[in-house]
Design a protein around this motif. Structure first.
Motif, PDB file in Angstrom:
ATOM      1  N   ASP A  84       0.844  -1.206   0.000  1.00 34.11           N
ATOM      2  CA  ASP A  84       0.000   0.000   0.000  1.00 34.11           C
ATOM      3  C   ASP A  84       0.874   1.249   0.000  1.00 34.11           C
ATOM      4  OD1 ASP A  84      -1.987  -1.811   0.208  1.00 34.11           O
ATOM      5  OD2 ASP A  84      -2.740  -1.152   2.180  1.00 34.11           O
ATOM      6  N   ASN A  85       1.909   1.234   0.837  1.00 29.77           N
ATOM      7  CA  ASN A  85       2.797   2.387   0.904  1.00 29.77           C
ATOM      8  C   ASN A  85       3.467   2.636  -0.446  1.00 29.77           C
ATOM      9  OD1 ASN A  85       2.788   3.615   3.558  1.00 29.77           O
ATOM     10  ND2 ASN A  85       3.557   1.662   4.332  1.00 29.77           N
ATOM     11  N   LEU A  86       4.009   1.562  -1.045  1.00 29.16           N
ATOM     12  CA  LEU A  86       4.764   1.740  -2.295  1.00 29.16           C
ATOM     13  C   LEU A  86       3.842   2.236  -3.414  1.00 29.16           C
ATOM     14  CD1 LEU A  86       7.090  -1.402  -2.143  1.00 29.16           C
ATOM     15  CD2 LEU A  86       7.652   0.977  -1.585  1.00 29.16           C
ATOM     16  N   ARG A  87       2.618   1.723  -3.451  1.00 28.50           N
ATOM     17  CA  ARG A  87       1.676   2.158  -4.491  1.00 28.50           C
ATOM     18  C   ARG A  87       1.369   3.655  -4.323  1.00 28.50           C
ATOM     19  NH1 ARG A  87      -2.287  -0.639  -3.009  1.00 28.50           N
ATOM     20  NH2 ARG A  87      -3.533   1.069  -2.184  1.00 28.50           N
ATOM     21  N   GLU A  88       1.146   4.082  -3.075  1.00 29.41           N
ATOM     22  CA  GLU A  88       0.813   5.495  -2.834  1.00 29.41           C
ATOM     23  C   GLU A  88       2.014   6.402  -3.105  1.00 29.41           C
ATOM     24  OE1 GLU A  88      -1.035   6.200   0.929  1.00 29.41           O
ATOM     25  OE2 GLU A  88      -2.689   4.806   0.545  1.00 29.41           O
ATOM     26  N   ILE A  89       3.209   5.927  -2.756  1.00 25.98           N
ATOM     27  CA  ILE A  89       4.419   6.725  -3.025  1.00 25.98           C
ATOM     28  C   ILE A  89       4.546   6.987  -4.528  1.00 25.98           C
ATOM     29  CG2 ILE A  89       6.958   6.640  -3.007  1.00 25.98           C
ATOM     30  CD1 ILE A  89       6.624   4.999  -0.307  1.00 25.98           C
ATOM     31  N   ALA A  90       4.343   5.942  -5.299  1.00 25.42           N
ATOM     32  CA  ALA A  90       4.443   6.085  -6.757  1.00 25.42           C
ATOM     33  C   ALA A  90       3.401   7.073  -7.271  1.00 25.42           C
ATOM     34  CB  ALA A  90       4.256   4.725  -7.426  1.00 25.42           C
ATOM     35  N   GLU A  91       2.214   6.998  -6.711  1.00 24.10           N
ATOM     36  CA  GLU A  91       1.132   7.871  -7.141  1.00 24.10           C
ATOM     37  C   GLU A  91       1.448   9.332  -6.802  1.00 24.10           C
ATOM     38  OE1 GLU A  91      -1.151   7.047  -9.010  1.00 24.10           O
ATOM     39  OE2 GLU A  91      -2.738   8.538  -8.835  1.00 24.10           O
ATOM     40  N   VAL A  92       1.961   9.562  -5.586  1.00 21.48           N
ATOM     41  CA  VAL A  92       2.305  10.933  -5.181  1.00 21.48           C
ATOM     42  C   VAL A  92       3.406  11.480  -6.097  1.00 21.48           C
ATOM     43  CG1 VAL A  92       3.300  12.375  -3.357  1.00 21.48           C
ATOM     44  CG2 VAL A  92       1.610  10.618  -2.777  1.00 21.48           C
ATOM     45  N   LYS A  93       4.408  10.651  -6.364  1.00 18.11           N
ATOM     46  CA  LYS A  93       5.525  11.148  -7.186  1.00 18.11           C
ATOM     47  C   LYS A  93       5.041  11.484  -8.596  1.00 18.11           C
ATOM     48  CE  LYS A  93       9.261  12.756  -7.926  1.00 18.11           C
ATOM     49  NZ  LYS A  93       9.786  13.912  -7.183  1.00 18.11           N
ATOM     50  N   ARG A  94       4.095  10.658  -9.097  1.00 20.83           N
ATOM     51  CA  ARG A  94       3.559  10.920 -10.442  1.00 20.83           C
ATOM     52  C   ARG A  94       2.813  12.255 -10.456  1.00 20.83           C
ATOM     53  NH1 ARG A  94      -0.958  10.229 -13.323  1.00 20.83           N
ATOM     54  NH2 ARG A  94      -2.197   9.406 -11.595  1.00 20.83           N
ATOM     55  N   LEU A  95       2.046  12.525  -9.375  1.00 20.76           N
ATOM     56  CA  LEU A  95       1.227  13.741  -9.338  1.00 20.76           C
ATOM     57  C   LEU A  95       2.037  14.976  -8.954  1.00 20.76           C
ATOM     58  CD1 LEU A  95      -1.915  12.188  -7.619  1.00 20.76           C
ATOM     59  CD2 LEU A  95      -1.778  13.043  -9.976  1.00 20.76           C
ATOM     60  N   TYR A  96       3.144  14.786  -8.222  1.00 22.14           N
ATOM     61  CA  TYR A  96       3.939  15.927  -7.741  1.00 22.14           C
ATOM     62  C   TYR A  96       5.399  15.736  -8.133  1.00 22.14           C
ATOM     63  CZ  TYR A  96      -0.177  17.123  -4.966  1.00 22.14           C
ATOM     64  OH  TYR A  96      -1.430  17.464  -4.576  1.00 22.14           O
ATOM     65  N   PRO A  97       5.677  15.752  -9.415  1.00 22.14           N
ATOM     66  CA  PRO A  97       7.057  15.468  -9.839  1.00 22.14           C
ATOM     67  C   PRO A  97       8.056  16.529  -9.366  1.00 22.14           C
ATOM     68  CG  PRO A  97       5.722  16.234 -11.698  1.00 22.14           C
ATOM     69  CD  PRO A  97       4.774  16.020 -10.546  1.00 22.14           C
ATOM     70  N   GLY A  98       7.594  17.716  -9.071  1.00 18.13           N
ATOM     71  CA  GLY A  98       8.515  18.796  -8.684  1.00 18.13           C
ATOM     72  C   GLY A  98       8.894  18.785  -7.221  1.00 18.13           C
ATOM     73  N   ASN A  99       8.212  18.014  -6.410  1.00 18.50           N
ATOM     74  CA  ASN A  99       8.533  17.972  -4.982  1.00 18.50           C
ATOM     75  C   ASN A  99       9.494  16.833  -4.682  1.00 18.50           C
ATOM     76  OD1 ASN A  99       5.576  19.200  -5.101  1.00 18.50           O
ATOM     77  ND2 ASN A  99       6.544  19.880  -3.202  1.00 18.50           N
ATOM     78  N   ALA A 100      10.254  17.017  -3.603  1.00 17.69           N
ATOM     79  CA  ALA A 100      11.198  15.977  -3.204  1.00 17.69           C
ATOM     80  C   ALA A 100      10.456  14.922  -2.392  1.00 17.69           C
ATOM     81  CB  ALA A 100      12.320  16.588  -2.370  1.00 17.69           C
ATOM     82  N   LEU A 101      10.585  13.674  -2.820  1.00 19.95           N
ATOM     83  CA  LEU A 101       9.922  12.593  -2.087  1.00 19.95           C
ATOM     84  C   LEU A 101      10.962  11.525  -1.762  1.00 19.95           C
ATOM     85  CD1 LEU A 101       7.278  11.602  -0.926  1.00 19.95           C
ATOM     86  CD2 LEU A 101       6.807  10.448  -3.093  1.00 19.95           C
ATOM     87  N   VAL A 102      11.202  11.370  -0.491  1.00 27.12           N
ATOM     88  CA  VAL A 102      12.209  10.437   0.008  1.00 27.12           C
ATOM     89  C   VAL A 102      11.476   9.387   0.831  1.00 27.12           C
ATOM     90  CG1 VAL A 102      14.236  10.228   1.518  1.00 27.12           C
ATOM     91  CG2 VAL A 102      13.992  12.215  -0.013  1.00 27.12           C
ATOM     92  N   VAL A 103      11.948   8.156   0.771  1.00 28.43           N
ATOM     93  CA  VAL A 103      11.279   7.074   1.500  1.00 28.43           C
ATOM     94  C   VAL A 103      12.192   6.587   2.628  1.00 28.43           C
ATOM     95  CG1 VAL A 103      10.234   4.793   1.340  1.00 28.43           C
ATOM     96  CG2 VAL A 103      10.045   6.396  -0.588  1.00 28.43           C
TER      97      VAL A 103
END
Lengths: 415, 452
Positions: A84-103
């Motif tokens: 669930d986490n990995l699916r949501e992370i991918a979705e957030v990164k797709r929608l917010y490509p300009g923000n930094a997303l670290v796991v």
């Protein structure tokens, strides 16, 4: 208008304010809402195994009518399934490509497990990973979290497991529950860390309920040590941050964490070496909206000082923090308190503080309201100016005797 | 007359209590000054920073203990002290913000004690002896409480049927509910003081008997009667003395008191404000205060003046009644206008002239006189104590009269217009300390003897 955007170990972020891994970065909903409010980046709450937890989880210290001066958390890593986490992370990164997303990640100390998991995180499109070697509670009893960060060899080994498996920047998050932060920091760098973040939470017991004698927070009458954070821990974080920044063995960017609530806090972290900061407790307390004041204030501060970029602040004050032995001894330099009779309101807090807690050098002339410092006896400790409720009423005036004297220049006494 | 506690709810307190949150916020505004100036503003020297610090940390019972240790009538004083002129005037925060609301915080602590029980008070050095107190008002109760805490056998002789004096009978319920004053009487009783109500000591023989039976006597008889005014018509039905009217609101059903729509109060002190606002609450539609001087000379505190105006009371300055008119009861008051002959109009000693041909008549159903009380030296003269200008003379630090072991405290000593409950409490406490100093030397317990 200053440029708030930063590049941190190859991760681009529109501003230097990230949300730290924690309860506030647990879901897609939260991280997207935070990005909408203006946060530059977020570290997703630590993914890993097992998926378990307890209740209740948080405890706090209030001070002077304000709540949550310090917060303690015994919550474990994400209590949501990895998929669930990995699916949501991918979705957030797709929608917010300009923000930094670290796991943030925490797994058992097995090379193959780390290799597989790092690959799966990489597949989400996230910008980097943060290795959680810092959580002091729960996972540390199972050989993970701070138990790793407390042993430099473990830190290096597991950092290497992750770093060798990915091309993503690897940030190692350090635990403050050590006597010296530098050895684990150096080990992380040796293991391949591209950056360090600190501090994680400090081991703590929050308190005892005086009616029930149960500990706080209370899990069916029992308590445990948990991670302490919030405004109260900032000085500890600043110390560890500056000691890493000033260490010649550490040449990677640093991410500052610990009690940051305002842009002023953030600017102090930057001046002592942080390129980016992470915020947790303050946003848990007041919500993501505080980012508006933080970016606005930092931008104005940079502009007023004629600085164009955040990087212009980074580390600028760090060289001023060194060994005690290099400080000028008061034989050659000191400050002396002076009480301004025009602004003194006559509370006498300086009088009792100096008399009971310092050097007995403030007198009370009978003919006036304002106390007077007996300058020849003042050692310049600052206590009076710290307790004085009137801004600027007590000045600490420098007295330079015109030569340099430090402890370094003295022979150590014979043992 | 019995007490009418139900009037407490019919005339509810004007100043609301602080909520717990408000109290904490306000307490945190206190800087916890060292050798704090506010303490010097309090005649009873309550350790104000300490009790406020205790409120800030949630220790309300302990805060009440701090207050009551210094001032056994802390609940009354929290409500009726002119704090703006005393402790709060000295607060350092006047200089950087506004004064901490010391009075209202004191009330929070004392309300807590009223609701949850009074805390045990700190132990004082014990003495041994018997003390009689004449008068159960603030001064007498304060002296009695202090001596009882020290282990003395104390008995109070009070002419009325309940204790508290002015607090019980002379303060309007919307400033201090009667239950507050009665709580304090009960507090003093629980300290071991024995009250004898309905016992007036007005004969020399009574006094001599007390002298024989007690080691010390404290005279705390308050002020005297309101004097005759000396204008025609002042004995007509419908003319009240302000304190009598207030006492009626404390001892009778309010429906028994009918003032009519037009009420005129004569005098501009704090008692006049009480009378005028009382009349408003009793249903008068048109209440005026007449004062023969101007606003600048008005003896009432500023906040009392504002309170009266907010209640819709009309002030008529430079107006002096010369006769009360009416066939069988008050119908009108005949007045003249006045002016200062010479000197400062704000000085109450400046001579006044009547403006010629300025007479006019105001219709009135009720006239309330609030022109001050007489000095009360009667008992002093009776017992042969030295007096000066109608007041008993006492030693400034011990409060002892010219008669050995006879002490006088409270309003019977107060200069005109300066009587305050908190000063009476301070007098009583200081006299009690002086009595203890005297008796601990002369009445040292025999070896092995138990007392208490």
């Amino acid at each position: 208008m200053a440029d708030l955007s930063v590049d941190f170990a190859g991760i681009h972020s529109p501003n230097p304010f990230w949300l730290a891994s924690g309860p506030l970065t647990n879901t897609q909903y939260q991280v997207m809402k935070a990005f909408d409010e203006g946060w530059g980046g977020a570290v997703w709450k630590t993914v890993g195994e097992p998926v378990i937890n307890v209740s209740s989880r948080l405890g706090a210290i209030d001070y002077g009518g304000r709540r949550m001066m310090g917060l303690n958390n015994i919550e474990l890593i994400s209590d949501r399934p990895l998929d669930d986490n990995l699916r949501e992370i991918a979705e957030v990164k797709r929608l917010y490509p300009g923000n930094a997303l670290v796991v943030s990640m925490m797994f058992e100390s097995v090379a193959s497990v780390w290799r597989d998991m790092v690959k799966r995180v990489e597949d989400t499109g996230a910008d980097g990973i943060e290795l959680n070697f810092g959580c002091p509670h729960g996972m540390s009893e199972r050989g993970m979290g701070s138990i790793v960060g407390q042993v430099p060899e473990y830190t290096e080994t597991i950092t290497r497991y992750a770093a060798q498996a990915t091309s993503l920047p690897v940030i190692v998050k350090l635990t403050p529950n050590v006597t010296d932060i530098r050895p684990p920091g150096r080990s992380a760098v040796s293991g391949g860390a591209g950056a360090l973040s600190l501090i994680n939470t400090i081991n703590s017991v929050m308190g005892v309920d005086l009616n029930t004698w149960r500990p706080l927070p209370d899990v069916d009458g029992q308590g445990s040590h948990g991670g302490y954070c919030g405004p109260a821990v900032k000085p500890i974080a600043l110390h560890m941050l500056s000691s890493l920044y000033n260490d010649p063995g550490i040449r990677v960017p640093l991410c500052g964490i610990g009690g940051i609530e305002t842009w002023r806090d953030a600017a102090e972290f930057m001046l002592l070496g942080a390129s980016v900061v992470q915020v947790c407790t303050a946003a848990m307390h007041y919500g993501f909206r505080i980012i508006h004041e933080m970016t606005e204030g930092l931008n104005d501060y940079l502009t007023e000082r004629g600085l164009s970029r955040v990087a212009d602040l980074v580390g600028q004050a760090a060289p001023r923090i060194g060994g005690w032995k290099d400080l000028r001894l008061s034989t050659s330099f000191q400050v002396v308190a002076h009480i301004d009779p025009a602004t003194c309101i006559g509370c006498n807090l300086c009088v009792v503080a100096c008399d009971d807690g310092a050097h007995q050098c403030i007198d009370r002339p009978s003919h006036q309201k304002a106390p007077v410092v007996r300058e020849e006896d003042c050692v310049g400790c600052n206590l009076c100016s710290l307790v004085c409720p009137v801004p600027g009423c007590i000045a600490m005036n420098p007295v330079d005797k015109g030569y340099i004297d430090t402890w370094s220049g003295h022979e150590l006494p014979a043992q | 007359m019995s007490l009418a506690l139900t009037n407490d709810t019919k005339l509810p307190e004007v100043v609301p209590p602080l909520t717990r949150r408000e109290a904490t916020d306000e307490a945190l505004r206190c800087y916890y000054c060292y050798d704090a100036p506010c303490i010097t503003g309090c005649p009873t020297r309550i350790d104000i920073p300490r009790f406020i610090h205790q409120i800030a940390t949630g220790d309300l019972s302990q805060a009440a203990r701090t207050i009551m240790d210094a001032n056994i009538l802390g609940a009354t004083c929290a409500r009726i002290c002119p704090t703006e002129a005393l402790c709060e005037a000295q607060c350092v925060r006047v200089q950087d913000s506004r004064a901490v609301s010391i009075g209202r915080l004191q009330r929070v602590a004392m309300d807590h004690a009223m609701e949850h029980g009074t805390p045990a008070l700190p132990q004082l050095e014990e003495g041994r002896g018997r003390v009689a107190v004449i008068g159960a008002g603030p001064a007498g109760m304060s002296a009695a409480a202090h001596l009882a805490r020290r282990g003395y056998a104390v008995e109070i002789f009070e002419q009325k049927e309940e204790g508290g004096g002015l607090d019980t009978y002379g303060i309007v319920s919307y400033r201090e509910p009667m239950r507050v004053s009665l709580f304090e009487v009960e507090t003093v009783r629980k300290l071991g003081v024995k009250f004898h109500f309905g016992r007036k000591i007005d004969a020399l023989q009574d006094f001599r008997t007390l002298q024989e039976q007690y080691d010390a006597i404290v005279v705390a008889i308050g002020m005297g009667k309101v004097p005759k005014w000396g204008i025609p018509g002042e004995d007509l039905p419908g003319v009240y003395d302000a304190l009598d009217l207030v006492e009626q609101t404390k001892t009778r059903p309010l429906s028994d008191i009918t003032l009519g729509p037009h009420v005129i109060v004569v005098g501009a002190g704090n008692t006049a404000v009480d009378a005028a606002t009382c009349a408003k609450r009793l249903g008068a539609s048109d209440v005026s205060i007449l004062y023969r001087r101007g606003e600048a000379a008005m003896p009432a505190y500023r906040y009392e003046y504002e309170f009266a105006k907010q209640d819709g009371v009309i002030y008529r300055w430079w107006t002096m009644p010369i006769a009360i008119e009416g066939a069988s009861r008050v119908e009108a008051v005949r007045c003249v206008k006045t002016q200062v002959r010479t000197g400062d109009p704000s000085d109450r000693q400046s001579p006044l002239d009547i403006i010629p041909e300025s007479e006019f008549v105001l219709p009135a159903d009720t006239i309330i006189l609030a022109i001050g009380q007489e000095k009360n030296a009667g008992i002093g003269q009776m017992i042969g104590a030295a007096t000066h200008r109608g007041r008993v003379v006492v030693n400034e630090s011990t409060y002892e009269t010219s008669i050995k072991n006879v002490y006088a405290v409270g309003d019977c000593l107060a200069p005109f217009g300066e009587a305050m409950v908190v000063q009476a409490v301070a007098d009583g406490k200081m006299a009690a300390q002086a009595i203890h100093e005297r008796l601990r030397k002369t009445m040292a317990p025999q070896k092995g003897e138990k007392h208490g």
